[in-house]
Motif scaffolding. Structure first.
Motif, mmCIF file in Angstrom:
data_model
loop_
_atom_site.group_PDB
_atom_site.id
_atom_site.type_symbol
_atom_site.label_atom_id
_atom_site.label_comp_id
_atom_site.label_asym_id
_atom_site.label_seq_id
_atom_site.Cartn_x
_atom_site.Cartn_y
_atom_site.Cartn_z
ATOM 1 N N ARG A 159 79.178 -82.574 -31.629
ATOM 2 C CA ARG A 159 79.900 -82.607 -30.346
ATOM 3 C C ARG A 159 79.982 -81.169 -29.828
ATOM 4 O O ARG A 159 81.071 -80.604 -29.665
ATOM 5 C CB ARG A 159 81.310 -83.179 -30.497
ATOM 6 C CG ARG A 159 81.389 -84.619 -30.959
ATOM 7 C CD ARG A 159 82.843 -85.096 -30.993
ATOM 8 N NE ARG A 159 83.384 -85.278 -29.664
ATOM 9 C CZ ARG A 159 84.623 -84.908 -29.292
ATOM 10 N NH1 ARG A 159 85.440 -84.319 -30.151
ATOM 11 N NH2 ARG A 159 85.056 -85.118 -28.054
ATOM 12 N N ASN B 181 82.647 -79.367 -31.545
ATOM 13 C CA ASN B 181 82.605 -80.270 -32.702
ATOM 14 C C ASN B 181 83.991 -80.649 -33.211
ATOM 15 O O ASN B 181 84.193 -80.832 -34.418
ATOM 16 C CB ASN B 181 81.766 -79.657 -33.834
ATOM 17 C CG ASN B 181 80.334 -79.408 -33.410
ATOM 18 O OD1 ASN B 181 79.734 -80.211 -32.705
ATOM 19 N ND2 ASN B 181 79.781 -78.278 -33.817
ATOM 20 N N MET C 86 83.812 -89.449 -35.411
ATOM 21 C CA MET C 86 83.077 -88.479 -36.217
ATOM 22 C C MET C 86 83.486 -88.561 -37.684
ATOM 23 O O MET C 86 82.651 -88.517 -38.588
ATOM 24 C CB MET C 86 83.302 -87.061 -35.692
ATOM 25 C CG MET C 86 82.536 -86.008 -36.490
ATOM 26 S SD MET C 86 82.871 -84.306 -35.968
ATOM 27 C CE MET C 86 81.939 -84.244 -34.436
ATOM 28 N N THR D 278 86.880 -86.246 -34.216
ATOM 29 C CA THR D 278 87.405 -87.472 -33.632
ATOM 30 C C THR D 278 87.431 -88.553 -34.700
ATOM 31 O O THR D 278 86.767 -88.429 -35.737
ATOM 32 C CB THR D 278 86.516 -87.950 -32.478
ATOM 33 O OG1 THR D 278 85.229 -88.313 -33.014
ATOM 34 C CG2 THR D 278 86.343 -86.869 -31.421
ATOM 35 N N GLN E 213 76.485 -91.404 -33.859
ATOM 36 C CA GLN E 213 76.563 -90.866 -32.511
ATOM 37 C C GLN E 213 77.107 -89.440 -32.494
ATOM 38 O O GLN E 213 76.703 -88.634 -31.656
ATOM 39 C CB GLN E 213 77.467 -91.760 -31.645
ATOM 40 C CG GLN E 213 77.003 -93.198 -31.529
ATOM 41 C CD GLN E 213 75.682 -93.332 -30.809
ATOM 42 O OE1 GLN E 213 75.408 -92.613 -29.843
ATOM 43 N NE2 GLN E 213 74.834 -94.240 -31.273
ATOM 44 N N GLU E 214 78.004 -89.128 -33.428
ATOM 45 C CA GLU E 214 78.669 -87.825 -33.399
ATOM 46 C C GLU E 214 78.302 -86.946 -34.584
ATOM 47 O O GLU E 214 78.837 -85.842 -34.730
ATOM 48 C CB GLU E 214 80.183 -88.017 -33.302
ATOM 49 C CG GLU E 214 80.584 -88.710 -31.995
ATOM 50 C CD GLU E 214 82.069 -88.678 -31.720
ATOM 51 O OE1 GLU E 214 82.837 -88.175 -32.569
ATOM 52 O OE2 GLU E 214 82.477 -89.156 -30.644
#
Length: 251
Positions: free
Chosen positions: A21, A26, A32, A29, A4-5
């Motif tokens: 992101r 970016n 990520m 997280t 997703q990231e």
């Protein structure tokens, strides 16, 4: 894993990973980091993949760890995001593939720590690279103090950390923090040309030489020289080298 990231694309022998992101520059997280770790673990076992390029979507490579983590999470040893970061750095430095950071835009703090673990770094002249741990009152945990002084020298490393000031890609090349700095418009073609040069050579030997460099980076000069002297490539590697050597002679 359903990413997703990050975005993962493979083109023959090159894998491209994009930190994805862009609206948050970016920022790293836990999700990520987990996705990046998973992608690198899978690619590290892919014999057809020889080069891994990591870039950032939008105008940033990565602004560093998402600071919202520090407002609602107790960050301490054992925190999974920190463990994933350590694992990513270990993968980047030990996997057989050549890892390249294609550095556009911002690269701060935790992202800079990840950046320094790549084999090669190509940045834009306009990039902004900085260690802002002291600005935010956050002690480094992914090797900033050790790798930075190793790569640019003790006094320059202290200056960058103590002032928390960002430097351009041009300055980063001058002090040896990145391999090359180019205008943004030339970034992709420069990385593509670098990949083409690498792919002309023996992948097995590159992996072996990477291992030797990494050993020398964490041992004394005498230990590194002895390790290189004792190092043996397997028969498949030697056959590959001979095939490439004959091909070179035939040009």
């Amino acid at each position: 894993m359903d990413y997703q990231e990050i975005i993962l694309k493979q083109e023959e022998q090159i894998a491209y990973i994009s930190l994805n992101r862009p609206k948050k520059l970016n920022a790293l997280t836990p999700q990520m980091l987990e996705e990046l770790r998973h992608a690198l673990e899978q690619l590290g076992q892919d014999d057809n993949c020889r080069i891994i390029v990591v870039k950032g979507e939008g105008k940033s490579w990565s602004a560093g760890v998402d600071l919202s983590l520090f407002s609602n999470t107790k960050v301490e040893p054992g925190f999974k995001a920190w463990e994933d970061g350590d694992a990513i750095i270990n993968l980047l430095t030990t996997m057989p593939q050549v890892t390249i950071a294609m550095l556009n835009g911002y690269c701060f703090t935790g992202a800079m720590e990840l950046m320094m673990a790549f084999d090669l770094i190509v940045a834009t002249d306009e990039a902004k690279i900085g260690d802002t741990h002291c600005k935010w009152g956050i002690p480094p945990k992914w090797g900033m103090t050790q790798r930075l002084m190793n790569q640019v020298g003790m006094r320059k490393a202290k200056e960058l950390s103590f002032t928390a000031q960002a430097i351009s890609g041009t300055e980063a090349e001058r002090i040896g923090l990145v391999n090359k700095s180019v205008p943004l418009a030339e970034l992709e073609e420069t990385v593509e040309a670098l990949c083409a040069q690498i792919l002309e050579n023996s992948g097995q030997t590159i992996a072996a030489v990477k291992t030797l460099y990494q050993f020398g980076n964490t041992h004394t000069l005498a230990e590194g020289i002895q390790y290189e002297l004792d190092y043996e490539m397997n028969p498949t590697d030697k056959k590959d080298n001979l095939k490439n050597f004959k091909k070179e002679l035939g040009k």
